[in-house]
Structure formats: structure tokens, C-alpha cells
Design a protein around this motif. Structure first.
Motif, short mmCIF file in Angstrom:
data_model
loop_
_atom_site.label_atom_id
_atom_site.label_comp_id
_atom_site.label_asym_id
_atom_site.label_seq_id
_atom_site.Cartn_x
_atom_site.Cartn_y
_atom_site.Cartn_z
N ASP A 111 0.71 -1.41 -0.08
CA ASP A 111 -0.01 0.28 -0.08
C ASP A 111 0.60 1.24 -0.02
O ASP A 111 1.91 1.37 0.82
N VAL A 113 0.45 5.66 -0.94
CA VAL A 113 -0.41 6.85 -1.22
C VAL A 113 0.26 7.82 -2.20
O VAL A 113 1.41 8.40 -2.10
N ARG A 131 2.27 3.92 3.04
CA ARG A 131 1.25 4.18 3.71
C ARG A 131 1.50 3.62 5.15
O ARG A 131 2.04 2.52 5.66
N ARG A 470 -4.70 10.39 3.72
CA ARG A 470 -4.09 9.10 3.96
C ARG A 470 -2.65 9.54 4.87
O ARG A 470 -1.99 10.33 4.57
N HIS A 471 -2.72 8.77 6.08
CA HIS A 471 -1.47 8.82 6.63
C HIS A 471 -0.34 8.22 6.22
O HIS A 471 -0.53 6.99 5.60
N THR A 472 0.76 8.81 6.22
CA THR A 472 1.82 8.06 5.35
C THR A 472 3.28 8.08 6.05
O THR A 472 3.30 9.19 7.05
#
Length: 522
Positions: A111, A113, A131, A470-472
Motif C-alpha cells: 500500500d 499513497v 502508507r 491518508r497517513h503516510t
């Protein structure tokens, strides 16, 4: 076969599933000539070599993976990159009743982002970041973790919330017992000022402004700091601060990596000005915009209560005018907003004084919001002052609010055109010192928990941030290489100009210049 004979052997380099390079290396082989069969110590080099051979770039400070259709992953360092034999363990969250029932709670290793979500049909996929979130396997046993937290730089709403949630996340999610706070910023590492942190001791600190650990600017000595980390046996370091602090965190990580220490370094970006690059916003920003409304409302009440009233409000924003811009848009009572990114001039046709005079004639009062970094080049003695810096390397700015207020008074007094009543409000320290609001409290919680997940999963040398919602995990160099600034040719600034009905104060030549794309250097 004689000793002079040359043997050729195929060595398959593998890594654990949870290693960030697992899928890249599972089908990769390295040819080793002669009897120089790779030792365990050289596996990290083989990993990096394999990544290079697969069209990737992996250096001490950058780890870039390239894929099909223009896909680029700007990855963060991992223990597996330089500690080949470090063991892994099942994530304790899989046995935690609060999390074990959550479907797909663990993040898939593939995953990522995208940094840009608005593209054309033929555009390359572009830059991506890893991610954030919990992994199925971790690189620390909970009883072996010795974590520390430090806050650096200026105050910002939400600092105590981040501290609280790191402590509670480590304790409640992973069962970590040994957590300390480093007092007084980076200097606290080598002055040995620490306080133990437990969920009980941090239970209600989110209701207070400031930071319970104290803070300072400067004091960064990477060698002394890492010496202290090593002497204490600390193996997780959580650093909360702005771009200068994150630069310092990057140097600390590089020294830790050079020594081959199993120490995770995680940064939580903090700047009330919202000027950190790449991320959507920084914590404390929403609170600052909300609190700024009080000052703007007071200025509006004062100005409309007298004849030709002018309210001047100075807000934070040394290099970026996001607080001033968003507070202006939220208020609807502001007639003029001045920010560092948009030059302005005072006298002459289309200047600020002409606009003030017109606004007072039409409306009888007005409110001006000015960011602290605006108009510095116009202040008469700024040539001497702008070369000075504070301990963090930030330029010391002159008070543009006081200067502008005096200039406005002098203009109308000297011309005797009208009598004005001007009130100047500077809420800077009131805004910095308050607790975070509900929105920022939630945001701080997610940042802190994802920082903990990353450190436990063996990631290091990263900053946690939200990209496109989205947290990355973002490499340090990406958040420190430049500042996030208001783009005055963007729609948001155009919306502000439409809301205030103020002129742009820009010449036609300047507008044409900033619209024209520049040729990249050859």
C-alpha cells in the motif's frame, strides 16, 4: 577443484514478509564469484544492490523505488536495510480484543499513497509514499522497548495531545512499559533531564496548552545526543517539532544508522504556520484559525463602533500566510489580508493607502489582517535586522503590525483627509498557548498512533504526515527541503480576493512573471 579455480554460485537473497523490500527481492538472485560467499553482515548491502539493479535508487539519505507507468515510491529507511539479522515478532495487536476484530487492520506492505491525485489520462503515476499503519510483524518485543519523547521549537496547540497519545499508544496497544520524556528540547538529551511517562501521568495533559516536557530552540549536537541515546539504551525516539527540528532528527538518524544501532527515529511535524511541505496540514493549524476568529471579531467590533475605525490584527506566518488566509475566509469580516507570499505597496495608485481610504468612505470602518512575515522588505531598517537569526536559524522579523499601524496613522494625519481611530491587536502568544480543539485532538491522536506503528514495525528516519487524506511515512528530506507556501496564482487566494474585494496589489508585470513557467536549469 583447485584453490585457483573460480566457482560461481547463485545466492538467493530473501527477507521477512514484513520487510519493505520483501516483494522486490523474493525473485531476485545475486551472482557471487569465487569463494566470497556473502556473510550475514553483507546481506544489507545485497538488499541495497538488488534494489538498485531493479531500477531503484538507494542511498544513505534516499531510498527510491521505480515501477511501471511512471510509478515512483519515495520510501523511508527500515532496519532491514542495514541490520540484516534483526529478529521479528508477531504484532501484539492481533491478540488485542480492541483490534483483533477489525477486518484488514494490518496494512498491506504494497500500500502506497500518491502525492498527486489530480492527473490527466496520459500522466505518469508519479510520486508515492508508504502508507502508515500497523504491520503483521514487529521488530521489538514490548518488554525490550525503551522509548523517549522530545518537543522542540515554539509552542503549538496539540503538543500535549501528541505526547499523551504516543504514551498511551505504546502502553495500551503494544504493552510498552518504559517511556520517558526528554525535558527542554534537544539540550535535554545531554543534560540528562528526563521524566517518566505513564498513561496515568499523561491522562489529562491534552486539556492544557504548551508542553509538559518543556521546549527550546537550538541545542542540537547529534554526536552528544546519540551518545546519550546509546548510553541509556533507548531504542525508540519520537521527535516533535517543525522543519528545523526535523532536520535535526534526520542528522540524529544518520548518526544512529552509521553506528548500526537498532534505534527507530520517528518525527511528528509541528508548525502552527502550516508551512511543512508535502503534508496536507500540520496539527494545531485548525485550532489557530479558530482562535484567530476571536481577535478578528474583536477588531471588527472596535472598528465598527467608531467613526472611520480601523482594526489591524497580526497573525502568525513567518514565511507562509495560511493562518491569515484561512482566518480571513472563515471570518467574513476582514476587508484586507496581507501575507508574505503576496507583495504589496503603500502609496500611489492601487496601493494599500488608497484602498483603505476608499473602504472607509464606502463602509465607515475596516479590518486588516496581516501575517507576521508580510511586508518585511518595506520596513525601513529591516536591512540590519533581517540578517539576525534565533537559535533555530529563523530570521528575526520586525513587528509589521506596529509598523503598518503607525504608517497608516501617519498617512491620514499628514494629509488631514479624515480622522481615523485605529486599534492594533496581536493575539500571537494567546493562540500558541491554548489547548488544541476537538478536530486537532483527533488529528494528533492519529499522527501519534501511526508514528508508534511505524517505529514498532522497524521503520525509521521518517516523518508521519497526512497526504491526500491518508497517513503516510515520509522521508525526512522531503519535509525539510522546502517550505509549504500559499500559491497566489491558485484558486484559494482568488477566493480570498473575491471575499474581501481587496486589490491584489500586484503589478501587471509581476502577475505575468509568476504565471509564466520557468525553464528548468540545464
Amino acid at each position: 577443484m583447485s584453490t585457483e579455480a573460480v566457482e560461481s554460485q547463485q545466492v538467493v537473497v530473501e527477507s521477512d514478509y514484513d520487510s519493505p523490500t520483501w516483494r522486490q527481492l523474493s525473485d531476485f538472485s545475486v551472482t557471487v564469484t569465487g569463494n566470497n560467499f556473502p556473510s550475514h553482515a553483507s546481506y544489507a548491502d545485497l538488499r541495497l544492490s538488488s534494489v538498485r539493479d531493479m531500477g531503484s535508487v538507494a542511498r544513505a539519505d534516499r531510498k527510491v523505488v521505480q515501477g511501471e507507468f511512471g510509478y515512483v515510491l519515495e520510501d523511508v529507511p527500515h532496519f532491514a536495510d542495514y541490520l540484516p539479522d534483526v529478529p521479528t515478532y508477531p504484532n501484539p495487536l492481533q491478540d488485542n480484543p480492541a483490534y483483533s476484530v477489525v477486518k484488514k487492520y494490518f496494512v498491506n506492505e504494497d500500500d502506497t499513497v500518491p502525492q498527486k491525485i489530480v492527473v490527466q489520462k496520459n500522466s505518469p503515476r508519479g510520486i508515492h509514499f508508504r502508507r502508515a499503519g500497523p504491520r503483521q510483524r514487529v521488530y521489538f518485543e514490548p518488554e525490550d522497548v525503551y522509548a523517549c519523547i522530545v518537543t522542540c521549537g515554539g509552542l503549538c496547540p496539540g503538543l500535549n495531545t501528541v505526547i499523551r497519545e504516543i504514551v498511551c499508544g505504546l502502553s495500551y496497544m503494544y504493552g510498552v512499559k518504559k517511556i520517558v520524556g526528554i525535558q527542554g528540547g534537544y539540550r535535554g538529551f545531554y543534560s540528562r533531564n528526563t521524566i517518566p511517562l505513564t498513561p496515568k501521568s499523561v491522562n489529562d495533559i491534552h486539556k492544557r496548552g504548551g508542553t509538559i516536557l518543556g521546549t527550546s530552540r537550538g541545542g542540537h549536537d547529534a554526536i552528544k545526543i546519540v551518545d546519550n541515546i546509546q548510553d541509556r539504551g533507548i531504542n525508540q525516539v519520537y521527535i516533535i517539532g517543525g522543519d528545523g527540528t526535523q532536520k535535526g532528527a534526520s542528522v540524529i538518524f544518520e548518526e544512529i544508522q552509521r553506528r548500526g544501532l537498532e534505534v527507530a527515529v520517528a518525527g511528528i511535524p509541528k508548525t502552527i504556520d502550516n508551512d511543512i511541505a508535502v503534508i496536507d496540514k500540520s496539527f494545531g493549524f485548525d485550532t489557530a484559525v479558530e482562535e484567530a476568529q476571536r481577535a478578528i471579531n474583536a477588531a471588527h467590533v472596535e472598528s465598527e463602533s467608531v467613526e472611520n475605525g480601523i482594526g489591524v490584527v497580526k497573525l502568525m506566518g513567518r514565511f507562509s500566510g495560511f493562518i491569515a488566509m484561512y482566518a480571513t475566509l472563515a471570518s467574513r469580516d476582514v476587508d484586507c489580508c496581507l501575507i508574505p507570499e503576496s507583495p504589496f505597496y503603500l502609496e500611489g495608485r492601487g496601493g494599500l493607502f488608497e484602498y483603505i481610504e476608499k473602504r472607509l468612505k464606502d463602509n465607515g470602518h475596516m479590518v486588516i489582517v496581516v501575517a507576521e512575515g508580510a511586508g518585511q522588505e518595506l520596513i525601513a531598517d529591516s536591512v540590519r535586522s533581517m540578517g539576525h537569526e534565533d537559535a533555530s536559524g529563523n530570521k528575526l522579523l520586525l513587528d509589521v503590525g506596529l509598523w503598518l499601524s503607525q504608517k497608516i496613522k501617519n498617512y491620514f494625519t499628514s494629509r488631514q483627509r479624515m480622522t481615523i481611530n485605529l486599534k492594533y491587536i496581536d493575539p500571537t502568544y494567546m493562540i500558541r498557548a491554548i489547548p488544541s480543539n476537538a478536530s486537532d485532538n483527533v488529528y494528533c491522536t492519529l499522527l501519534a498512533q501511526n508514528a508508534v506503528h511505524g517505529a514498532m514495525a522497524g521503520y525509521t528516519g521518517f516523518t508521519i504526515g497526512v497526504v491526500n487524506g491518508r497517513h503516510t511515512y515520509i522521508p525526512f528530506y522531503r519535509v525539510t527541503e522546502k517550505r509549504n507556501k500559499v500559491i497566489i496564482t491558485d484558486r484559494m487566494w482568488a477566493r480570498l480576493l473575491s471575499s474581501t474585494n481587496q486589490p491584489s496589489f500586484l503589478s501587471a508585470e509581476y502577475i505575468e512573471e509568476i504565471k509564466t513557467p520557468r525553464e528548468p536549469p540545464k
